[in-house]
Design a protein around this motif. Structure first.
Motif, short mmCIF file in Angstrom:
data_model
loop_
_atom_site.label_atom_id
_atom_site.label_comp_id
_atom_site.label_asym_id
_atom_site.label_seq_id
_atom_site.Cartn_x
_atom_site.Cartn_y
_atom_site.Cartn_z
N GLU A 60 28.28 -3.95 8.71
CA GLU A 60 27.00 -4.67 8.71
C GLU A 60 25.83 -3.77 9.07
N TRP A 61 26.09 -2.51 9.41
CA TRP A 61 25.03 -1.58 9.79
C TRP A 61 24.67 -0.69 8.61
N GLN A 62 23.38 -0.49 8.41
CA GLN A 62 22.88 0.36 7.33
C GLN A 62 21.74 1.22 7.83
N TRP A 63 21.54 2.33 7.15
CA TRP A 63 20.42 3.21 7.45
C TRP A 63 19.23 2.79 6.60
N VAL A 64 18.04 2.87 7.17
CA VAL A 64 16.80 2.60 6.43
C VAL A 64 15.81 3.70 6.82
N GLY A 65 15.05 4.16 5.85
CA GLY A 65 14.05 5.19 6.14
C GLY A 65 13.01 4.68 7.12
N GLY A 66 12.54 5.56 7.98
CA GLY A 66 11.57 5.17 9.00
C GLY A 66 10.32 4.53 8.45
N GLU A 67 9.89 4.96 7.27
CA GLU A 67 8.67 4.39 6.67
C GLU A 67 8.88 2.96 6.20
N HIS A 68 10.14 2.50 6.08
CA HIS A 68 10.45 1.13 5.65
C HIS A 68 10.96 0.27 6.80
N ASN A 69 11.02 0.82 7.99
CA ASN A 69 11.55 0.09 9.14
C ASN A 69 10.40 -0.62 9.86
N THR A 70 10.31 -1.91 9.64
CA THR A 70 9.20 -2.68 10.24
C THR A 70 9.33 -2.80 11.75
N ALA A 71 10.50 -2.54 12.30
CA ALA A 71 10.65 -2.54 13.76
C ALA A 71 9.88 -1.38 14.39
N ASP A 72 9.50 -0.41 13.59
CA ASP A 72 8.68 0.71 14.07
C ASP A 72 7.36 0.18 14.64
N TRP A 73 6.87 -0.90 14.09
CA TRP A 73 5.63 -1.49 14.61
C TRP A 73 5.81 -1.92 16.06
N ILE A 74 6.99 -2.42 16.38
CA ILE A 74 7.27 -2.87 17.74
C ILE A 74 7.30 -1.69 18.70
N SER A 75 7.94 -0.62 18.29
CA SER A 75 8.09 0.53 19.18
C SER A 75 6.79 1.33 19.31
N GLN A 76 5.82 1.09 18.43
CA GLN A 76 4.54 1.78 18.48
C GLN A 76 3.41 0.81 18.82
N LEU A 77 3.72 -0.30 19.46
CA LEU A 77 2.75 -1.37 19.73
C LEU A 77 1.48 -0.88 20.39
N ASN A 78 1.60 0.05 21.29
CA ASN A 78 0.42 0.58 21.99
C ASN A 78 -0.61 1.12 21.01
N ASP A 79 -0.14 1.82 19.97
CA ASP A 79 -1.04 2.39 18.99
C ASP A 79 -1.70 1.33 18.11
N LEU A 80 -1.02 0.21 17.90
CA LEU A 80 -1.56 -0.84 17.04
C LEU A 80 -2.67 -1.61 17.71
N LEU A 81 -2.65 -1.67 19.04
CA LEU A 81 -3.65 -2.48 19.74
C LEU A 81 -4.99 -1.75 19.89
N ILE A 82 -5.00 -0.48 19.69
CA ILE A 82 -6.23 0.28 19.90
C ILE A 82 -7.18 0.09 18.74
#
Length: 190
Positions: free
Chosen positions: A168-190
């Motif tokens: 059930e686990w797969q690799w996805v490119g970082g540019e397509h991983n929407t969870a990246d928004w969560i891990s970079q939340l600080n940058d999105l709020l600025i």
């Protein structure tokens, strides 16, 4: 994340914030005041849905935070798809230094626990569940016996392996991983 930034700088509760941080906090509170403008569809079963939905969970981490985003995906009768965010969670990375693979493993564990909540609380039966990460290291860890790792990693790998098959686990490119928004939340709020 802003509170953590004050801790990192050693700013006390009664001390004034530096101008740059004060500007961030003011903007943050302005954004909070506009949250009432966001609208979300209440129905996750769209018109024209065919069969059972698929559950897709993406996880990611950075040195600041880790988390996951879960989506329900329906095939529609007109051969298109409907996809909607149903659950997301983020955690601030601990102050003590964890490696990036450890944080990404924490994100995978959080995603596994999120799946359990979704399956327990929702009335939907999923045709298929897919977990995605942009970390080849985490995928390799999950494919190996948990006893090969130190205690920190082994406990987390064991919990994930007991609940989710490696298929059930797969690799996805970082540019397509929407969870990246969560891990970079600080940058999105600025």
């Amino acid at each position: 994340m802003y509170l953590r930034e004050t801790w990192d700088l050693g700013i006390g509760w009664d001390n004034a914030l530096p101008d740059s941080m004060q500007k961030k906090w003011v903007e943050f509170f302005h954004q909070i005041r506009n949250l009432h403008k966001f609208e979300f569809a209440k129905c996750l079963n769209p018109e024209g849905a065919v069969g059972k939905p698929m559950l897709t969970i993406l996880s990611d981490a950075s040195d600041k935070a880790y988390g996951f985003a879960a989506y329900v995906r329906w095939k529609l009768s007109n051969d298109t798809y409907f996809c909607s965010l149903i659950f997301a969670k983020s955690c601030i990375a601990p102050l003590r230094g964890l490696s990036t693979p450890q944080l990404k493993l924490n994100a995978a564990l959080l995603a596994k626990r999120g799946q359990e909540i979704i399956e327990k609380e929702m009335r939907l039966e999923f045709d298929r569940v897919v977990h995605m990460t942009d970390s080849a290291t985490v995928l390799c860890m999950l494919a190996k016996t948990f006893t090969r790792f130190k205690l920190y990693e082994g406990v987390r790998i064991s919990e994930i392996q007991a609940a989710i098959p490696i298929s059930e686990w797969q690799w996805v490119g970082g540019e397509h991983n929407t969870a990246d928004w969560i891990s970079q939340l600080n940058d999105l709020l600025i």
